[in-house]
Design a protein around this motif. Structure first.
Motif: not given
Ligand code: DLL
Length: 437
Positions: A131, A203-204, A223-225, A229, A233, A427
């Motif tokens: 992130g 996170e959701p 929202n940013i997703y 893997e 972000p 998170k």
């Molecule tokens: O959370 C990357 C990230 C960082 C996204 C900053 C957005 C902002 P991981 O730690 O690998 O990566 O977690 C990924 O978090 O498969 C979802 O289940 C959840 N997730 C990420 N963004 C969202 C969102 C980062 N906007 C996992 N809404 C993903 C809901 C989200 N769930």
């Protein structure tokens, strides 16, 4: 880009990627050989269904570098997501991958309305988590002034926001709530806060949280997703113009939504598991990666003019879904119900226990400051019976709503304001499953 041109680009990139991993990654050569597929069989994204899914287990089995398509020396960066069980999931980047990482995050920031010259308060965690650095590189690429504050130390964050006057904030939605509460405690109104827009994710979250955060920080929350893997972000982002679903940067990450049981592709609007195939990745490209995230796609034309497909909000992760007495339950469903009840805040916690063989669900719900003050006042003036009645009625109302909507009997506990766990930067886990399943 018109959709036909985008499709042509995707087809070309997909073919190249399949050809590349077939020749560079033994795991994929074996997998494709096993199902009798050669790279020349994959000419367009319509051929994707011929390929098997890649699950998280493959990343675990080949930990840490077994899925690399390049020599280890060619890596510029390694990130990892904290594994709740066992080893973390490692993700690797070449210089070109880091460049794409910056590009998709710059694009996301711009899509949310951020512009060159603005100040970006980046409260996503820096380190192995993707992130912090992902957004950081994106902000720099866009020409913003980036404040790499990272998560935590809420007091200092509030001071820095007041002093530097950033227009843009990036953090988890639960941490945005924490910051909003801290401003309120200091008696600072949303109009006095310089922030205009937030890119919230990792996170959701739901419309309830969006409303709360927008009110307390005076921002438009987008929202940013993303997930480690795939890149981190910047996999998809809501546009500031419509804020109706997040545009997936599908020139780099090709999305599908499939049925959780059968793996068959689902049409627009139908919820299932989100799948991604890398189209431009060098270090560790993945074919049909099973994210476990539940959402739907829509190809409807967006008011903003962007042609990239949109995804709905993430309802939860397939593996976060609680099965309680046979009923599927996502925490966000409880949140949606609480939204309609003015006496409580959007802060809640779900505790699941098993008493002999029966699952019990307790939903801890926080009263608003105002309601709590009334309660306390009545207790002081000895109108304890009235309090008892009011609280009993409120609890019943919430329990009934949950039972009617989700078909699940739960026990609601009303708790005082600020007693449910808050995000301290990262998170937030809203569920405590004590069943040891
Ligand atoms: O959370 C990357 C990230 C960082 C996204 C900053 C957005 C902002 P991981 O730690 O690998 O990566 O977690 C990924 O978090 O498969 C979802 O289940 C959840 N997730 C990420 N963004 C969202 C969102 C980062 N906007 C996992 N809404 C993903 C809901 C989200 N769930």
């Amino acid at each position: 880009m018109p959709r036909e041109s985008l499709r042509a680009l995707q087809n070309k990139r997909l073919h190249n990627t399949v050809d590349y991993v077939y020749h560079q990654v033994p795991y994929y050569r074996e997998t494709l050989d096993r199902v009798g597929i050669k790279p020349e069989n994959i000419r367009s994204v319509d051929d994707l269904q011929k390929l098997p899914f890649t699950k998280k287990q493959a990343l675990r089995d080949y930990y840490p570098f077994g899925l690399l398509a390049v020599p280890r020396e060619n890596l510029m960066r390694i990130h990892a997501s904290s594994g709740t069980t066992g080893k973390p999931t490692v993700v690797c980047y070449t210089a070109n991958d880091v460049d794409v990482f910056a590009e998709v995050n710059a694009r996301s920031l711009a899509t949310a309305g951020a512009r060159r010259g603005m100040i970006l308060h980046n409260a996503y965690g820096y380190g192995l988590f993707t992130g912090g650095l992902g957004i950081h590189y994106g902000g720099e690429r866009l020409g913003m002034t980036v404040v790499p504050v990272s998560g935590g130390a809420t007091q200092r964050q509030v001071t820095l926001i007041l002093d530097f006057k950033p227009e843009v904030i990036c953090c988890t939605p639960s941490y945005a709530q924490t910051l909003g509460e801290e401003f309120k405690k200091r008696g600072i109104s949303p109009e006095e806060i310089s922030l205009k827009v937030g890119l919230l994710g990792a996170e959701p979250w739901t419309e309830t949280i969006r409303v709360a955060v927008e009110a307390s920080l005076g921002i438009a929350a987008t929202n940013i997703y993303g997930l480690s893997e795939i890149i981190g972000p910047g996999v998809s982002q809501e546009c500031i113009e419509a804020r109706a679903g997040s545009h997936i940067w599908e020139d780099h990450f090709y999305p599908e939504v499939v049925n959780i049981e059968t793996g068959n592709p689902l049409p627009d609007g139908k919820e299932g598991v989100l799948i991604f195939t890398h189209l431009t990745r060098e270090a560790m490209p993945l074919l049909r990666y099973w994210t476990g995230d539940i959402t739907y796609l829509t190809h409807d034309v967006c008011a903003c003019g962007r042609t990239h497909v949109r995804m709905g909000p993430i309802r939860g992760r397939a593996d976060d879904m609680l099965i309680v007495r046979g009923v599927n339950l996502y925490p966000t469903q409880v949140e949606e119900i609480l939204k309609g009840i003015p006496e409580v805040t959007p802060h809640y916690q779900i505790v699941v226990t098993r008493v002999s063989t029966l699952d019990e669900v307790e939903v801890k719900v926080e009263l608003t400051e105002e309601v709590f003050r009334h309660v306390a006042q009545d207790v002081i003036t000895d109108d304890v019976i009235a309090v008892d009645h009011a609280m009993h009625a409120l609890r019943n109302k919430i329990e009934h709503l949950i039972r009617d909507t989700l078909g699940l009997g739960v026990t609601v506990t009303l708790v005082p304001p600020e007693t449910v766990p808050r995000s301290e930067g990262g998170k937030l886990r809203r569920v405590e499953d004590k069943r040891n399943l």
